[in-house]
Design a protein around this motif. Structure first.
Motif, PDB file in Angstrom:
ATOM      1  N   THR A  33      -0.734  -6.395  -8.058  1.00  0.00           N
ATOM      2  CA  THR A  33      -1.388  -5.471  -7.129  1.00  0.00           C
ATOM      3  C   THR A  33      -2.807  -5.935  -6.794  1.00  0.00           C
ATOM      4  O   THR A  33      -3.192  -5.987  -5.617  1.00  0.00           O
ATOM      5  CB  THR A  33      -1.460  -4.066  -7.753  1.00  0.00           C
ATOM      6  N   VAL A  84      10.702  -0.636  -0.322  1.00  0.00           N
ATOM      7  CA  VAL A  84      10.930  -1.621  -1.396  1.00  0.00           C
ATOM      8  C   VAL A  84      11.785  -2.777  -0.875  1.00  0.00           C
ATOM      9  O   VAL A  84      11.501  -3.951  -1.140  1.00  0.00           O
ATOM     10  CB  VAL A  84      11.607  -0.952  -2.622  1.00  0.00           C
ATOM     11  N   VAL A  85      12.813  -2.437  -0.092  1.00  0.00           N
ATOM     12  CA  VAL A  85      13.693  -3.493   0.451  1.00  0.00           C
ATOM     13  C   VAL A  85      12.894  -4.427   1.357  1.00  0.00           C
ATOM     14  O   VAL A  85      12.993  -5.658   1.254  1.00  0.00           O
ATOM     15  CB  VAL A  85      14.883  -2.860   1.222  1.00  0.00           C
ATOM     16  N   CYS A 115      13.133   8.395  -4.495  1.00  0.00           N
ATOM     17  CA  CYS A 115      12.356   7.617  -5.486  1.00  0.00           C
ATOM     18  C   CYS A 115      10.953   8.185  -5.677  1.00  0.00           C
ATOM     19  O   CYS A 115      10.412   8.174  -6.791  1.00  0.00           O
ATOM     20  CB  CYS A 115      12.245   6.170  -5.040  1.00  0.00           C
ATOM     21  N   ALA A 116      10.362   8.668  -4.554  1.00  0.00           N
ATOM     22  CA  ALA A 116       8.964   9.128  -4.613  1.00  0.00           C
ATOM     23  C   ALA A 116       8.801  10.388  -5.463  1.00  0.00           C
ATOM     24  O   ALA A 116       7.673  10.771  -5.780  1.00  0.00           O
ATOM     25  CB  ALA A 116       8.444   9.371  -3.205  1.00  0.00           C
ATOM     26  N   PHE A 169       0.847  -1.208   0.000  1.00  0.00           N
ATOM     27  CA  PHE A 169       0.000   0.000   0.000  1.00  0.00           C
ATOM     28  C   PHE A 169       0.878   1.251   0.000  1.00  0.00           C
ATOM     29  O   PHE A 169       0.595   2.232  -0.681  1.00  0.00           O
ATOM     30  CB  PHE A 169      -0.922   0.027   1.226  1.00  0.00           C
ATOM     31  N   PHE A 188      17.372   0.802  -7.831  1.00  0.00           N
ATOM     32  CA  PHE A 188      16.902  -0.548  -8.139  1.00  0.00           C
ATOM     33  C   PHE A 188      16.792  -0.639  -9.661  1.00  0.00           C
ATOM     34  O   PHE A 188      16.295   0.289 -10.309  1.00  0.00           O
ATOM     35  CB  PHE A 188      15.515  -0.796  -7.530  1.00  0.00           C
ATOM     36  N   TYR A 199       5.925   1.221 -16.608  1.00  0.00           N
ATOM     37  CA  TYR A 199       4.956   1.213 -15.519  1.00  0.00           C
ATOM     38  C   TYR A 199       5.704   1.593 -14.269  1.00  0.00           C
ATOM     39  O   TYR A 199       6.683   0.935 -13.902  1.00  0.00           O
ATOM     40  CB  TYR A 199       4.318  -0.174 -15.363  1.00  0.00           C
ATOM     41  N   MET A 212       3.831   1.695  -1.219  1.00  0.00           N
ATOM     42  CA  MET A 212       4.410   1.962  -2.549  1.00  0.00           C
ATOM     43  C   MET A 212       3.321   2.398  -3.528  1.00  0.00           C
ATOM     44  O   MET A 212       3.519   3.322  -4.318  1.00  0.00           O
ATOM     45  CB  MET A 212       5.090   0.696  -3.081  1.00  0.00           C
ATOM     46  N   HIS A 213       2.178   1.709  -3.448  1.00  0.00           N
ATOM     47  CA  HIS A 213       1.088   1.984  -4.396  1.00  0.00           C
ATOM     48  C   HIS A 213       0.571   3.414  -4.235  1.00  0.00           C
ATOM     49  O   HIS A 213       0.230   4.067  -5.210  1.00  0.00           O
ATOM     50  CB  HIS A 213      -0.037   0.977  -4.119  1.00  0.00           C
ATOM     51  N   PHE A 214       0.536   3.886  -2.990  1.00  0.00           N
ATOM     52  CA  PHE A 214       0.023   5.238  -2.728  1.00  0.00           C
ATOM     53  C   PHE A 214       1.147   6.171  -2.272  1.00  0.00           C
ATOM     54  O   PHE A 214       0.908   7.074  -1.472  1.00  0.00           O
ATOM     55  CB  PHE A 214      -1.083   5.196  -1.669  1.00  0.00           C
ATOM     56  N   SER A 215       2.348   5.950  -2.770  1.00  0.00           N
ATOM     57  CA  SER A 215       3.470   6.792  -2.337  1.00  0.00           C
ATOM     58  C   SER A 215       3.243   8.230  -2.788  1.00  0.00           C
ATOM     59  O   SER A 215       2.509   8.490  -3.749  1.00  0.00           O
ATOM     60  CB  SER A 215       4.784   6.273  -2.904  1.00  0.00           C
ATOM     61  N   ARG A 216       3.831   9.134  -2.078  1.00  0.00           N
ATOM     62  CA  ARG A 216       3.634  10.544  -2.412  1.00  0.00           C
ATOM     63  C   ARG A 216       4.953  11.292  -2.223  1.00  0.00           C
ATOM     64  O   ARG A 216       5.844  10.812  -1.505  1.00  0.00           O
ATOM     65  CB  ARG A 216       2.542  11.158  -1.534  1.00  0.00           C
ATOM     66  N   VAL A 217       5.029  12.441  -2.870  1.00  0.00           N
ATOM     67  CA  VAL A 217       6.219  13.272  -2.721  1.00  0.00           C
ATOM     68  C   VAL A 217       6.164  13.903  -1.335  1.00  0.00           C
ATOM     69  O   VAL A 217       5.113  14.344  -0.891  1.00  0.00           O
ATOM     70  CB  VAL A 217       6.255  14.368  -3.802  1.00  0.00           C
ATOM     71  N   GLY A 218       7.288  13.945  -0.672  1.00  0.00           N
ATOM     72  CA  GLY A 218       7.321  14.550   0.658  1.00  0.00           C
ATOM     73  C   GLY A 218       8.008  13.626   1.629  1.00  0.00           C
ATOM     74  O   GLY A 218       8.297  12.476   1.295  1.00  0.00           O
ATOM     75  N   ALA A 277       2.501  -5.971 -13.055  1.00  0.00           N
ATOM     76  CA  ALA A 277       2.307  -5.117 -11.878  1.00  0.00           C
ATOM     77  C   ALA A 277       0.825  -5.023 -11.525  1.00  0.00           C
ATOM     78  O   ALA A 277       0.447  -5.071 -10.348  1.00  0.00           O
ATOM     79  CB  ALA A 277       2.885  -3.734 -12.140  1.00  0.00           C
ATOM     80  N   VAL A 330       5.662   1.987 -10.333  1.00  0.00           N
ATOM     81  CA  VAL A 330       4.962   1.717  -9.077  1.00  0.00           C
ATOM     82  C   VAL A 330       4.754   3.043  -8.360  1.00  0.00           C
ATOM     83  O   VAL A 330       5.679   3.831  -8.232  1.00  0.00           O
ATOM     84  CB  VAL A 330       5.787   0.767  -8.182  1.00  0.00           C
ATOM     85  N   GLY A 331       3.557   3.294  -7.916  1.00  0.00           N
ATOM     86  CA  GLY A 331       3.268   4.535  -7.195  1.00  0.00           C
ATOM     87  C   GLY A 331       2.719   5.622  -8.090  1.00  0.00           C
ATOM     88  O   GLY A 331       1.903   6.427  -7.655  1.00  0.00           O
ATOM     89  N   PHE A 349      10.758   5.410   0.382  1.00  0.00           N
ATOM     90  CA  PHE A 349      10.303   4.479  -0.657  1.00  0.00           C
ATOM     91  C   PHE A 349      11.312   3.338  -0.819  1.00  0.00           C
ATOM     92  O   PHE A 349      10.948   2.178  -0.933  1.00  0.00           O
ATOM     93  CB  PHE A 349      10.152   5.254  -1.968  1.00  0.00           C
ATOM     94  N   ARG A 350      12.576   3.728  -0.795  1.00  0.00           N
ATOM     95  CA  ARG A 350      13.648   2.746  -0.998  1.00  0.00           C
ATOM     96  C   ARG A 350      13.619   1.673   0.099  1.00  0.00           C
ATOM     97  O   ARG A 350      13.718   0.471  -0.186  1.00  0.00           O
ATOM     98  CB  ARG A 350      14.987   3.496  -0.996  1.00  0.00           C
ATOM     99  N   HIS A 401       8.020   8.138  -8.385  1.00  0.00           N
ATOM    100  CA  HIS A 401       7.105   7.043  -8.051  1.00  0.00           C
ATOM    101  C   HIS A 401       6.000   7.541  -7.133  1.00  0.00           C
ATOM    102  O   HIS A 401       5.887   7.107  -5.986  1.00  0.00           O
ATOM    103  CB  HIS A 401       7.871   5.906  -7.379  1.00  0.00           C
ATOM    104  N   ALA A 402       5.189   8.448  -7.623  1.00  0.00           N
ATOM    105  CA  ALA A 402       4.077   8.980  -6.847  1.00  0.00           C
ATOM    106  C   ALA A 402       3.060   9.538  -7.813  1.00  0.00           C
ATOM    107  O   ALA A 402       3.364   9.786  -8.982  1.00  0.00           O
ATOM    108  CB  ALA A 402       4.563  10.072  -5.893  1.00  0.00           C
ATOM    109  N   ARG A 426      -1.261   3.939 -10.908  1.00  0.00           N
ATOM    110  CA  ARG A 426      -2.286   3.046 -10.364  1.00  0.00           C
ATOM    111  C   ARG A 426      -3.608   3.391 -11.019  1.00  0.00           C
ATOM    112  O   ARG A 426      -3.776   4.499 -11.530  1.00  0.00           O
ATOM    113  CB  ARG A 426      -2.364   3.158  -8.841  1.00  0.00           C
TER     114      ARG A 426
END
Lengths: 234, 251
Positions: free
Chosen positions: A170, A49-50, B170-171, A31, B134, B208, A33-39, A166, B210-211, A45-46, B174-175, B214
């Motif tokens: 998901t 992912v790990v 990354c974001a 979730f 990555f 594609y 990663m899927h809904f990541s945002r800037v800030g 992907a 991720v982030g 994020f990294r 990826h956002a 979607r």
């Protein structure tokens, strides 16, 4: 009187709770990663992912262990569907959840630690078969594909090669999340809300206390040849 | 071109004809000192890009270049033509697809910024330098160098930063509010950003992310189902509790 609950041996319980822990971690990080945002996020994020990749690899190893255990220790037989499981099995089970459970009727397929042939009710069989042998393999295969995206074809159905993998990954994850909601709730339908969770944790459950035949449900004991009376479910 | 026939010139006439400057005579830029042989003209006497490109957007680009690490490190020697070939330049909007735009843009950078004699050696060198990413190879193939080597909010993509200040979060890409939508895909800005439920749909032209990619419809569908299930099990559980209580009270 309490006894060892045979159908839930140690290896299976270890796998089950490891799977719960890993899947919840995968769900949260997925979730994220899927809904990541800037800030500034709480975790980068990294890092997410790990954690997600590591949990995914471990989940795969445990899934292989689950498959091995099923074949080695005979647990696979509990998943085999018989004609009776579809009708009248599913009808009985659904009718019980929609009606009988409120009236305190006995469970049509009660837990019976003596049974060598039945551990799951027909609804459990169907849903576990779907989740463990369709959704989990799909999730694992697509997850591994995404670990090596440069090996994927450049284009599939007009989309960049990574996209279909992907998307399937998901939304298979979402489907298992939906399953978990129902699975967790139905875990509360034992004699007490915590009873089935304790079964699954310790492998030890109560001895069936009485048996009965109920005219309205007919001969419903399946392989047990009898129906076990259940305590009040709530 | 009477002397500089296609066979003995270093400029490919077919590519030149397709380029943004393809309609110009050679002497439009190669002005003083090129009418007689041997030519006495020097580069310093040629037209400068800014002699023609005076519009406001180019003025912004010129300012960005002055503040960039290129101008600081190479000072006056650094010119537009170091990156943009005056003979073959095509704007990204006229290219076949985003992949071509990326390839052309990155070739400009690789001319100076990768060690190795062959393309494979240069790729290896770059992959080593970007090992913190990555799937570094994919990032290098499917993104423009300047997308990360310029500041996130800098849309001209000419204010090249020192490598220590390159975007590493990354974001940033990826956002949902992906930087790439305003940089790499700026020329497609008029295209709808949301198609068939996908946020940043234009990014799916190339990869594609991720982030960033979607599908809202599927997300809403999944959350709607989860909400209905939670409501359903809550109602079921409440029903069980109410019925059990009434049974207990019954004599």
């Amino acid at each position: 009187m309490r006894r060892d609950f045979g159908p839930y041996p140690l290896w299976l319980r270890c796998w089950h709770w490891s799977n719960v822990l890993l899947f919840v971690m995968l769900l949260i990080t997925g979730f994220s990663m899927h809904f990541s945002r800037v800030g500034p996020p709480p975790v980068t994020f990294r890092t997410v992912v790990v954690i997600h990749n590591t949990a995914g690899i471990l989940l795969t190893l445990f899934y292989c262990f689950f498959l091995f255990g099923n074949l080695r220790f005979g647990n696979a037989r509990y998943y085999l569907i018989t004609a009776d499981d579809i009708t009248p099995g599913m009808v009985r089970q659904i009718r019980y959840y929609l009606w009988g459970i409120f009236l305190g009727s006995p469970h049509p397929y009660p837990h019976n630690p003596h049974s060598e042939e039945r551990k799951f009710n027909p609804m459990q069989k169907m849903s576990y078969l779907t989740v463990m042998f369709l959704l989990f393999p799909t999730l694992i295969v697509t997850g591994w594909a995404l670990l090596f995206p440069y090996l994927l074809p450049n284009e599939i159905f007009g989309l960049p090669g990574i996209a279909p993998w992907a998307l399937v990954h998901t939304y298979t994850g979402y489907s298992i999340f939906l399953f978990m909601i129902v699975h967790t709730y139905l875990g509360t339908t034992g004699a007490t809300p915590g009873e089935l969770f304790r079964f699954m944790w310790s492998g030890v459950g109560p001895e069936p206390t009485a048996t009965l035949r109920t005219p309205d449900l007919g001969e419903r004991a399946g392989s047990h040849g009898q129906v076990t009376a259940q305590k009040d479910h709530t | 071109m009477q002397c500089h026939k296609p066979s003995d010139t270093t400029i490919d006439p077919a590519r030149f004809a397709q380029s943004e400057h393809g309609a110009f005579d050679c002497t439009f830029c190669h002005t003083t000192g090129f009418s007689k042989f041997p030519h006495t003209g020097t580069r310093a006497e040629m037209r400068d890009c800014m002699d023609c490109h005076k519009e406001r957007k180019l003025a912004r680009i010129a300012q960005a270049v002055k503040a960039s690490v290129h101008a600081k490190m190479a000072a006056r020697a650094f010119r537009c033509t170091n990156c943009h070939s005056p003979h073959y330049f095509i704007p990204a909007s006229r290219m076949k697809d985003v992949s071509e735009a990326i390839l052309v843009a990155n070739q400009s950078c690789l001319g100076c910024h990768a060690k190795g004699d062959t393309l494979a050696d240069k790729d290896l060198d770059l992959a080593r330098k970007h090992a913190y990413l990555f799937h570094a190879e994919l990032h290098l193939q499917r993104n423009e160098c300047v997308a990360c080597h310029t500041a996130p909010g800098e849309q001209t993509m000419h204010l090249i930063l020192p490598k220590s200040e390159a975007v590493k979060d990354c974001a940033t890409c990826h956002a949902q509010n992906s930087m790439l939508a305003t940089k790499l895909y700026a020329h497609l800005a008029l295209k709808e950003r949301t198609q068939q439920g996908f946020v940043n749909a234009i990014l799916i032209n190339n990869a594609y992310l991720v982030g960033a990619n979607r599908n809202r419809w599927l997300d809403w569908g999944a959350f709607g189902l989860a909400g209905l299930l939670l409501l359903g099990v809550a109602a079921h559980g409440l029903g069980r509790w109410v019925f059990a209580r009434s049974r207990r009270r019954r004599p």
